[in-house]
Motif scaffolding. Structure first.
Motif, mmCIF file in Angstrom:
data_model
loop_
_atom_site.group_PDB
_atom_site.id
_atom_site.type_symbol
_atom_site.label_atom_id
_atom_site.label_comp_id
_atom_site.label_asym_id
_atom_site.label_seq_id
_atom_site.Cartn_x
_atom_site.Cartn_y
_atom_site.Cartn_z
ATOM 1 N N SER A 185 -14.879 -54.608 93.431
ATOM 2 C CA SER A 185 -15.537 -53.865 94.511
ATOM 3 C C SER A 185 -15.046 -52.430 94.582
ATOM 4 C CB SER A 185 -15.303 -54.561 95.856
ATOM 5 O OG SER A 185 -15.940 -55.817 95.890
ATOM 6 N N GLY A 186 -13.738 -52.221 94.549
ATOM 7 C CA GLY A 186 -13.195 -50.876 94.675
ATOM 8 C C GLY A 186 -13.669 -49.966 93.558
ATOM 9 N N ALA A 187 -13.641 -50.448 92.323
ATOM 10 C CA ALA A 187 -14.062 -49.624 91.189
ATOM 11 C C ALA A 187 -15.553 -49.295 91.276
ATOM 12 C CB ALA A 187 -13.743 -50.339 89.881
ATOM 13 N N GLN A 188 -16.362 -50.274 91.673
ATOM 14 C CA GLN A 188 -17.793 -50.030 91.749
ATOM 15 C C GLN A 188 -18.163 -49.136 92.929
ATOM 16 O OE1 GLN A 188 -20.363 -53.593 90.896
ATOM 17 N NE2 GLN A 188 -18.382 -54.586 90.629
ATOM 18 N N ILE A 189 -17.449 -49.262 94.035
ATOM 19 C CA ILE A 189 -17.712 -48.385 95.181
ATOM 20 C C ILE A 189 -17.287 -46.958 94.859
ATOM 21 C CG2 ILE A 189 -16.959 -47.861 97.541
ATOM 22 C CD1 ILE A 189 -16.991 -50.918 98.036
ATOM 23 N N ALA A 190 -16.157 -46.806 94.167
ATOM 24 C CA ALA A 190 -15.750 -45.464 93.737
ATOM 25 C C ALA A 190 -16.827 -44.852 92.848
ATOM 26 C CB ALA A 190 -14.419 -45.530 92.996
ATOM 27 N N GLU A 191 -17.397 -45.659 91.937
ATOM 28 C CA GLU A 191 -18.484 -45.173 91.090
ATOM 29 C C GLU A 191 -19.703 -44.810 91.932
ATOM 30 O OE1 GLU A 191 -20.796 -46.610 87.089
ATOM 31 O OE2 GLU A 191 -20.890 -47.937 88.821
ATOM 32 N N ASP A 192 -20.045 -45.642 92.913
ATOM 33 C CA ASP A 192 -21.206 -45.399 93.756
ATOM 34 C C ASP A 192 -21.069 -44.060 94.479
ATOM 35 O OD1 ASP A 192 -23.722 -46.511 94.868
ATOM 36 O OD2 ASP A 192 -22.640 -46.462 96.771
ATOM 37 N N LEU A 193 -19.903 -43.788 95.022
ATOM 38 C CA LEU A 193 -19.653 -42.531 95.714
ATOM 39 C C LEU A 193 -19.668 -41.358 94.739
ATOM 40 C CD1 LEU A 193 -16.799 -43.893 97.976
ATOM 41 C CD2 LEU A 193 -18.971 -42.978 98.837
ATOM 42 N N HIS A 194 -19.089 -41.563 93.577
ATOM 43 C CA HIS A 194 -19.029 -40.527 92.545
ATOM 44 C C HIS A 194 -20.435 -40.142 92.092
ATOM 45 C CE1 HIS A 194 -17.338 -38.262 89.211
ATOM 46 N NE2 HIS A 194 -17.982 -39.019 88.322
ATOM 47 N N LEU A 195 -21.283 -41.135 91.856
ATOM 48 C CA LEU A 195 -22.647 -40.861 91.426
ATOM 49 C C LEU A 195 -23.459 -40.178 92.525
ATOM 50 C CD1 LEU A 195 -23.497 -44.163 89.502
ATOM 51 C CD2 LEU A 195 -22.934 -41.923 88.530
ATOM 52 N N ASP A 196 -23.052 -40.390 93.771
ATOM 53 C CA ASP A 196 -23.727 -39.736 94.890
ATOM 54 C C ASP A 196 -23.284 -38.292 95.073
ATOM 55 O OD1 ASP A 196 -23.962 -39.437 98.231
ATOM 56 O OD2 ASP A 196 -25.597 -40.519 97.260
ATOM 57 N N GLY A 197 -22.308 -37.866 94.287
ATOM 58 C CA GLY A 197 -21.835 -36.499 94.371
ATOM 59 C C GLY A 197 -20.670 -36.276 95.311
ATOM 60 N N ARG A 198 -20.105 -37.352 95.844
ATOM 61 C CA ARG A 198 -18.958 -37.224 96.728
ATOM 62 C C ARG A 198 -17.698 -36.886 95.933
ATOM 63 N NH1 ARG A 198 -18.857 -38.838 102.121
ATOM 64 N NH2 ARG A 198 -21.011 -38.983 102.863
ATOM 65 N N ALA A 199 -16.797 -36.144 96.559
ATOM 66 C CA ALA A 199 -15.449 -35.977 96.022
ATOM 67 C C ALA A 199 -14.694 -37.265 96.310
ATOM 68 C CB ALA A 199 -14.751 -34.787 96.669
ATOM 69 N N VAL A 200 -14.226 -37.926 95.257
ATOM 70 C CA VAL A 200 -13.599 -39.241 95.401
ATOM 71 C C VAL A 200 -12.145 -39.161 94.974
ATOM 72 C CG1 VAL A 200 -13.646 -41.659 94.689
ATOM 73 C CG2 VAL A 200 -15.796 -40.398 94.982
ATOM 74 N N HIS A 201 -11.274 -39.738 95.802
ATOM 75 C CA HIS A 201 -9.862 -39.921 95.484
ATOM 76 C C HIS A 201 -9.651 -41.429 95.398
ATOM 77 C CE1 HIS A 201 -8.748 -35.672 96.472
ATOM 78 N NE2 HIS A 201 -9.873 -35.784 97.171
ATOM 79 N N LEU A 202 -9.079 -41.888 94.305
ATOM 80 C CA LEU A 202 -8.992 -43.319 94.044
ATOM 81 C C LEU A 202 -7.556 -43.738 93.801
ATOM 82 C CD1 LEU A 202 -10.427 -46.041 93.489
ATOM 83 C CD2 LEU A 202 -10.686 -45.305 91.108
#
Length: 424
Positions: A185-202
């Motif tokens: 879940s965490g990896a896929q949600i990080a990808e989902d946010l990343h693809l949406d253009g969000r700045a992501v810290h993981l």
């Protein structure tokens, strides 16, 4: 075999009561229906609701559609090698229930299950009481989302949710997002946010990864043919300890692909080691574990490829050669502190797992950590069973096809007592 009143208690008796109407509860219900066994399925919410209520909008299965098999039912769409979306999975399971009309009582909360003095079990619910000759607990193993205690120290202006409640980037306030945990879940949600253009810290944990495709096929297909999903847990390295393992991260999104955290980092995602603390002024601390975690995840993925290579060689299969993975990014240094305000972080998504909650099941079948003790779903308490748990019997026990197989096995364990009751 029909419902009757339990003579000693004056309440309705059922040969079998099943708790939970997800794919596990429906699978055992189908087997009992086919065998003519009187039973009742109790569901706190609605049939298959978890597929809608606990997944994000862009969720897809990580297992290919051809693996979607339940008793007497299989995926019947036009994309067997694809990956159903959240809504498609829900509809598929819901349609399965319609094929045999299981005796489900929705919106009924089981409040307690106890052993009855004269045998069997007393089942107390929000809709009344039943006496059950046998009980199958098919309520899954992910009950209470875990959020670490230090989350209480996050500044009041930070939005924080568990991955179970994440739906889309649009639901979060503007700004960067910190995702904590890199299981599926965490990896896929990080990808989902990343693809949406969000700045992501993981914050990267110790979850392994697996390649989506290798040497011309989905890795799931290779592992299926190699029998990896059929190996009993007691024959696995580490034995029962496997039940504590985190699943490999990969995705079925857009037809399926690897999740490569190193590639995300090269594209601008900020990666850190395991999160350890947060101060009241919004300074987050991380352990210096990032490089080791990335290397370990890659090592698992490559070891799976080693096994596939060996299988191809043994079986004499004509499969295309494929170059091995080469890391596309490595951390120059371990960042161990992060200022939330300084980096514009307005949200935190916790993806650090779940704990079980069987407080309603008042039978002594649990270990010191609250996990049920069982052998392939059969407990030491006669007539009490578990179904649908990860690693119930094999690695595949958390997947549709193996749930179906596990349900068939439990149905055969249930039948002798049912026949004895019928003969009495």
């Amino acid at each position: 075999m029909t419902a009757q009143h339990h003579p000693s208690a004056g309440i309705e008796h059922r040969d079998v009561v099943i708790v939970g109407a997800g794919q596990a509860g429906l699978s055992i219900s189908r087997h009992l229906t086919d065998r003519g066994v009187d039973h009742l399925v109790l569901e706190r919410d609605t049939i298959a609701h978890e597929w809608l209520d606990s997944r994000w909008d862009n969720f897809t299965l990580v297992t290919p559609n051809w693996q979607c098999v339940l008793p007497g039912y299989r995926y019947h769409g036009c994309d067997p090698h694809g990956f159903m979306s959240r809504d498609e999975v829900y509809r598929w399971v819901r349609d399965y229930a319609d094929t045999f009309d299981p005796p489900v009582r929705e919106h009924v909360t089981v409040q307690s299950v106890t052993q009855a003095p004269g045998g069997g079990f007393d089942v107390v619910t929000s809709a009344g009481r039943w006496h059950a000759g046998q009980v199958v607990v098919a309520a899954g193993g992910y009950h209470e989302p875990i959020v670490p205690r230090f989350a209480e120290r996050l500044p009041a202006g930070i939005t924080q949710i568990h991955s179970a409640h994440y739906r889309s980037a649009a639901d979060l306030p503007d700004g960067a997002v910190l995702v904590v945990g890199t299981g599926q879940s965490g990896a896929q949600i990080a990808e989902d946010l990343h693809l949406d253009g969000r700045a992501v810290h993981l914050a990267v944990g110790n979850a392994p990864r697996v390649a989506r495709f290798y040497r011309g096929r989905d890795c799931v297909a290779w592992l299926h043919d190699m029998g990896h999903y059929d190996i009993p847990i007691e024959d696995q390295p580490g034995g029962l300890g496997k039940r504590e393992n985190t699943n490999h991260y990969v995705t079925g999104r857009d037809g399926g692909r690897d999740i490569d955290l190193r590639r995300f980092a090269r594209e601008g995602m900020s990666l850190y080691g395991r999160m350890t603390d947060v101060s009241a002024d919004g300074i987050v601390s991380f352990a210096p574990t990032l490089a080791a975690s990335l290397d370990a995840a890659d090592a698992v993925a490559e070891s799976i490829k080693d096994s596939i290579d060996a299988y191809i060689e043994r079986a004499g299969i004509d499969a295309p050669q494929e170059a091995r993975y080469v890391p596309v990014w490595r951390p120059e240094r371990e960042v161990t502190e992060l200022g939330l305000a300084e980096r514009g972080i307005t949200s935190v998504v916790w993806s650090v797992g779940y704990r079980t909650d069987y407080r309603w099941l008042r039978v002594g079948v649990f270990d010191g950590e609250g996990h049920p003790c069982h052998n392939r779903g059969v407990t030491a308490t006669p007539g009490l069973y578990f179904l649908g748990l990860p690693w119930l019997h094999t690695w595949g026990s958390g997947r549709f096809a193996a749930v179906a197989r596990d349900a068939e096995f439990l149905a055969e364990q249930i039948m002798p007592a049912v026949r004895e009751t019928a003969a009495a």
